[in-house]
Design an enzyme around this catalytic site. Structure first.
Site, mmCIF file in Angstrom:
data_model
loop_
_atom_site.group_PDB
_atom_site.id
_atom_site.type_symbol
_atom_site.label_atom_id
_atom_site.label_comp_id
_atom_site.label_asym_id
_atom_site.label_seq_id
_atom_site.Cartn_x
_atom_site.Cartn_y
_atom_site.Cartn_z
ATOM 1 N N SER A 1 -6.993 2.160 4.517
ATOM 2 C CA SER A 1 -5.998 1.196 4.024
ATOM 3 C C SER A 1 -6.444 -0.232 4.257
ATOM 4 O O SER A 1 -6.367 -1.075 3.366
ATOM 5 C CB SER A 1 -4.649 1.412 4.720
ATOM 6 O OG SER A 1 -4.145 2.674 4.431
ATOM 7 N N LYS B 1 0.846 -1.191 0.000
ATOM 8 C CA LYS B 1 0.000 0.000 0.000
ATOM 9 C C LYS B 1 0.880 1.239 0.000
ATOM 10 O O LYS B 1 1.789 1.375 0.788
ATOM 11 C CB LYS B 1 -0.981 0.001 1.167
ATOM 12 C CG LYS B 1 -0.421 -0.415 2.487
ATOM 13 C CD LYS B 1 -1.486 -0.506 3.538
ATOM 14 C CE LYS B 1 -0.787 -0.547 4.878
ATOM 15 N NZ LYS B 1 -1.640 -0.485 5.980
#
Length: 133
Positions: free
Chosen positions: A47, A13
């Site tokens: 996230s 990420k």
């Protein structure tokens, strides 16, 4: 993990700015497996929820469970988590449990037994490495 039908994936990420996320890569085979996501902190949940979505939709996982040390849970976190692909999110109670009130997917685990055993082991000069198995 493979014997239990659990998947191991690494989600890369990248953040362009604070409180935003984009899943770039899923490394590993999670198709038809149950996946556990690990994170240190859940703030807005972006996230974690994006990673879970990608693991299910792109990776083909059966289910996604998540856990984190600290549940700050600010802004849209509770709504994101409730509407996410995450089956259950386990958080340590390092931040008061009232933060997660109203989200059926959050389960809290107490840190007290682990801290107690660590203190006892240190006092008795016994290794604490067993706590990390």
């Amino acid at each position: 993990a493979q014997k239990l039908g659990m998947g191991l994936a690494i989600v890369d990420k990248r953040r362009q700015k604070a409180n935003s996320s984009e899943v770039m890569n899923i490394i590993g085979d999670v198709r038809d497996k149950h996946v556990i996501l690990l994170d240190d902190m859940v703030d807005t949940g972006g996230s974690l929820c994006n990673a879970a979505k990608a693991i299910v939709e792109v990776g083909g996982a059966k289910s996604v469970y998540a856990c984190a040390s600290h549940g700050v849970l600010s802004g849209p976190a509770l709504e994101r988590l409730e509407n996410s692909s995450i089956t259950e999110l386990a958080l340590l109670n390092t931040i008061p449990e009232t933060q997660g009130a109203g989200c059926s997917k959050i389960k809290y685990l107490s840190v007290a037994p682990m801290f107690g055993e660590a203190i006892e082991r240190i006092y008795q000069e016994i290794s604490i490495s067993k706590l990390f198995n």
